[in-house]
Design a protein around this motif. Structure first.
Motif, PDB file in Angstrom:
ATOM      1  N   UNK A 175      10.657   9.746   1.968  1.00 54.00           N
ATOM      2  CA  UNK A 175      12.119   9.535   2.483  1.00 54.00           C
ATOM      3  C   UNK A 175      12.459   9.888   1.679  1.00 54.00           C
ATOM      4  N   UNK A 176      13.571  10.734   1.284  1.00 54.05           N
ATOM      5  CA  UNK A 176      13.832  10.909  -0.117  1.00 54.05           C
ATOM      6  C   UNK A 176      15.787  10.572   0.179  1.00 54.05           C
ATOM      7  N   UNK A 177      16.255  10.541  -0.408  1.00 52.88           N
ATOM      8  CA  UNK A 177      17.733   9.897  -0.059  1.00 52.88           C
ATOM      9  C   UNK A 177      18.668  10.281   1.860  1.00 52.88           C
ATOM     10  N   UNK A 178      19.330  11.133   1.841  1.00 54.16           N
ATOM     11  CA  UNK A 178      19.237  12.090   2.631  1.00 54.16           C
ATOM     12  C   UNK A 178      19.037  11.600   4.071  1.00 54.16           C
ATOM     13  N   UNK A 179      17.134  12.005   4.095  1.00 50.43           N
ATOM     14  CA  UNK A 179      16.426  11.771   5.393  1.00 50.43           C
ATOM     15  C   UNK A 179      16.654  10.212   5.328  1.00 50.43           C
ATOM     16  N   UNK A 180      16.657   8.978   5.038  1.00 45.61           N
ATOM     17  CA  UNK A 180      17.503   7.771   5.190  1.00 45.61           C
ATOM     18  C   UNK A 180      18.589   6.962   5.564  1.00 45.61           C
ATOM     19  N   UNK A 181      19.240   7.882   4.643  1.00 46.84           N
ATOM     20  CA  UNK A 181      20.917   7.959   4.983  1.00 46.84           C
ATOM     21  C   UNK A 181      20.660   7.994   7.005  1.00 46.84           C
ATOM     22  N   UNK A 182      20.443   9.556   6.989  1.00 42.21           N
ATOM     23  CA  UNK A 182      20.228   9.583   8.246  1.00 42.21           C
ATOM     24  C   UNK A 182      19.601   8.949   8.955  1.00 42.21           C
ATOM     25  N   UNK A 183      18.751   7.892   8.753  1.00 39.90           N
ATOM     26  CA  UNK A 183      17.668   7.645   9.632  1.00 39.90           C
ATOM     27  C   UNK A 183      19.134   6.082  10.148  1.00 39.90           C
ATOM     28  N   UNK A 216      10.066   0.453   6.726  1.00 36.05           N
ATOM     29  CA  UNK A 216       9.934   0.902   5.541  1.00 36.05           C
ATOM     30  C   UNK A 216       9.420   2.550   6.338  1.00 36.05           C
ATOM     31  N   UNK A 217      10.388   3.689   5.378  1.00 34.23           N
ATOM     32  CA  UNK A 217       9.777   5.101   5.423  1.00 34.23           C
ATOM     33  C   UNK A 217       9.221   5.542   4.350  1.00 34.23           C
ATOM     34  N   UNK A 218       8.207   6.532   4.451  1.00 38.56           N
ATOM     35  CA  UNK A 218       7.058   7.066   3.641  1.00 38.56           C
ATOM     36  C   UNK A 218       7.322   8.351   3.469  1.00 38.56           C
ATOM     37  N   UNK A 272       1.570   9.534  -5.506  1.00 35.66           N
ATOM     38  CA  UNK A 272       1.762  11.053  -5.794  1.00 35.66           C
ATOM     39  C   UNK A 272       2.622  11.777  -6.015  1.00 35.66           C
ATOM     40  N   UNK A 273       4.577  10.813  -6.783  1.00 36.92           N
ATOM     41  CA  UNK A 273       5.145  10.778  -7.212  1.00 36.92           C
ATOM     42  C   UNK A 273       6.130  11.691  -5.883  1.00 36.92           C
ATOM     43  N   UNK A 274       5.999  10.327  -4.973  1.00 35.01           N
ATOM     44  CA  UNK A 274       7.394  10.309  -3.890  1.00 35.01           C
ATOM     45  C   UNK A 274       7.970   9.490  -3.269  1.00 35.01           C
ATOM     46  N   UNK A 275       8.781   9.535  -3.008  1.00 36.16           N
ATOM     47  CA  UNK A 275      10.306   8.740  -3.055  1.00 36.16           C
ATOM     48  C   UNK A 275       9.084   7.432  -1.129  1.00 36.16           C
ATOM     49  N   UNK A 276      10.316   6.560  -1.690  1.00 40.11           N
ATOM     50  CA  UNK A 276       9.867   5.548  -0.280  1.00 40.11           C
ATOM     51  C   UNK A 276      11.081   4.993   0.050  1.00 40.11           C
ATOM     52  N   UNK A 277      11.762   4.532   1.286  1.00 42.54           N
ATOM     53  CA  UNK A 277      12.555   4.261   1.369  1.00 42.54           C
ATOM     54  C   UNK A 277      12.035   2.969   2.530  1.00 42.54           C
ATOM     55  N   UNK A 278      13.353   1.286   1.663  1.00 45.82           N
ATOM     56  CA  UNK A 278      12.451   0.288   2.798  1.00 45.82           C
ATOM     57  C   UNK A 278      14.726  -0.052   3.529  1.00 45.82           C
ATOM     58  N   UNK A 279      13.976  -0.608   4.948  1.00 39.69           N
ATOM     59  CA  UNK A 279      15.201  -1.285   4.579  1.00 39.69           C
ATOM     60  C   UNK A 279      15.025  -2.137   5.292  1.00 39.69           C
ATOM     61  N   UNK A 280      16.186  -3.100   5.598  1.00 42.34           N
ATOM     62  CA  UNK A 280      16.521  -4.994   6.202  1.00 42.34           C
ATOM     63  C   UNK A 280      17.245  -4.443   7.121  1.00 42.34           C
ATOM     64  N   UNK A 333       0.565  -1.401   0.022  1.00 37.60           N
ATOM     65  CA  UNK A 333      -0.134  -0.119   0.211  1.00 37.60           C
ATOM     66  C   UNK A 333       0.937   1.385   0.264  1.00 37.60           C
ATOM     67  N   UNK A 334       2.132   1.247   0.969  1.00 40.07           N
ATOM     68  CA  UNK A 334       3.163   2.528   0.953  1.00 40.07           C
ATOM     69  C   UNK A 334       4.232   2.867  -0.494  1.00 40.07           C
ATOM     70  N   UNK A 335       3.995   1.439  -0.701  1.00 47.13           N
ATOM     71  CA  UNK A 335       4.106   1.860  -2.460  1.00 47.13           C
ATOM     72  C   UNK A 335       3.727   2.320  -3.406  1.00 47.13           C
TER      73      UNK A 335
END
Length: 460
Positions: A382-390, A378-380, A320-328, A312-314
């Motif tokens: 979320x761009x590259x910088x925010x994902x890296x910082x998280x 999963x981070x809705x 919405x044309x926004x990015x999403x980060x997924x982390x394992x 659903x998030x993807x």
């Protein structure tokens, strides 16, 4: 609600009169002229209610009642005993023997129908709970309810507090559950009165003021102060219009104000036992549903919940044309923790890791345990910088303080994180592809020395 009612009566006139009344009320009535035939009818096709004469040609009505209650397939069928001359002591004796109620044959037919409806509603509700519990049990999601019950709490409510308190004093010597006298205001706001988890209300109506008591019962139900509580109403005329209205409004029992204290107490006790039994079933169902989407060790969501949520998030991020980060996320060298300190300590570490991860994430993040020592985030939006910082914050949250064994010895724990980013320019991204890319990045983080976060190389 199905309406098949069995009449067991040796007197043909009684059977005919009852059948006519039931059919006029659109119930399906079947009859039996003696106890043996009645039991045979029940075994072949259990009814929703039994109207049982206390005296039968082949056996006492109590013998039929005993056989019904001893048969697991029939034990929950409501049974109403009908007698020509019914004394109060005899009524209590029959109820203690397992009858749901004992009534004089001369009872108002409308009252009898209202009582029948109330008993069948109660049975249908309990059966629905049982069916839900069985469904979860077949799926391995529910546990058998425990058999032990702590004493319940019954609230006695009257227009005047002195009346409620006097009634409490009458009932207390006969009651195994706790009793409390409340004013109308306290009943509607039990938290203010220091009373929680009321199992049953005994509402004592003032003479000629039954309708006000019924309004109070309706308010208690609709305000949610005790949504699952059972209700017994004491009226000046327990066979009149107010009594019929009370039963039609889903009161579990209606009694005369002059009813012996021992009988009122027994009926209250029976109501509370039934209510607490259903409470255990409701809890088993709630727990089963919760555990079906929750990891029981860490309290996080499991992948049964996370996978459709990630889909659903993807889809939302694509729309919405926004990015999403997924982390394992994987604990580094976790096997050595189990080998050195044992699995109980390993489980405690997993619980604490889950707590730290949850505390370090923003409220909108999706966090789930994938299994073993692996977690997914999963981070809705979320761009590259925010994902890296998280990701770096999560690594720091785990490494920051040592984990302690039950004996107080410190254990150094770190995690490695691989993450992928979904962007509008890559509409082919799916849950599987994003998790796979994050998993590949996790392997790179492990190979690079662990305790670090690496982004998938295929990211744009």
């Amino acid at each position: 609600m199905s309406g098949r009612i069995l009449i067991i009566d040796g007197v043909a006139t009684n059977r005919i009169v009852l059948m006519a009344r039931l059919q006029a009320a659109c119930y399906h009535a079947v009859t039996a002229a003696d106890g043996a035939n009645g039991l045979d009818v029940m075994r072949r096709n259990p009814p929703n209610l039994v109207l049982l004469n206390g005296t039968l040609p082949d056996m006492p009505g109590t013998a039929v009642l005993a056989r019904i209650r001893s048969n697991p397939a029939l034990s929950d069928v409501p049974v109403v005993m009908l007698l020509d001359n019914l004394l109060s002591d005899q009524r209590l004796e029959l109820i203690r023997a397992g009858a749901d109620d004992a009534l004089p044959r001369s009872i108002d037919p409308n009252w009898l129908l209202a009582r029948a409806r109330a008993l069948m509603r109660s049975r249908a509700a309990s059966r629905l709970l049982r069916a839900h519990e069985a469904t979860l049990g077949q799926a391995g999601m529910a546990e058998r309810p425990e058999g032990f019950d702590h004493p319940g709490l019954a609230a006695i409510v009257a227009e005047k507090y002195d009346v409620a308190d006097a009634l409490l004093q009458r009932l207390e010597p006969h009651q195994r559950n706790r009793l409390v006298a409340l004013t109308r205001s306290e009943a509607l706001n039990p938290r203010d009165a220091g009373q929680l988890h009321i199992d049953a209300f005994l509402l004592a109506a003032s003479p000629g003021n039954g309708e006000a008591t019924l309004r109070l019962m309706s308010e208690l139900r609709t305000r949610g102060a005790a949504p699952e509580a059972e209700f017994c109403v004491l009226l000046q005329d327990a066979a009149g219009t107010a009594a019929i209205n009370a039963l039609n409004m889903d009161a579990q029992d209606v009694l005369d104000r002059d009813c012996p204290a021992e009988e009122i107490a027994f009926r209250l006790d029976r109501m509370i036992r039934r209510k607490k039994h259903d409470d255990r079933r409701r809890k088993a169902i709630d727990d089963g549903l919760r555990y079906s989407v929750m990891d029981p060790l860490t309290g996080l969501h499991n992948m049964r919940f996370a996978e459709p949520e990630l889909d659903r998030l993807i889809e939302r991020s694509r729309r919405q044309g926004r990015s999403l980060a997924v982390m394992v996320i994987d604990l580094d060298r976790f096997k050595s923790v189990n080998d050195i300190w044992g699995h109980p300590t390993g489980n405690a570490v997993l619980v604490e890791v889950a707590r730290r991860l949850k505390a370090a994430l923003s409220p909108g993040a999706l966090l789930a345990r994938m299994g073993g020592e692996e977690f997914m985030v999963a981070l809705p939006d979320c761009d590259t910088d925010l994902a890296r910082a998280t990701a770096q914050r999560l690594c720091a949250a785990i490494k920051g303080e040592p984990f302690l064994t039950p004996s107080g010895q410190p254990i150094a724990v770190t995690v490695s994180i691989g993450w992928s980013l979904s962007i509008a320019e890559r509409p082919e991204d799916t849950r599987l592809s994003m998790v796979e890319r994050a998993d590949q990045a996790l392997l790179m983080a492990k190979a690079a020395g662990r305790n670090r976060a690496i982004q998938s190389r295929s990211a744009a």
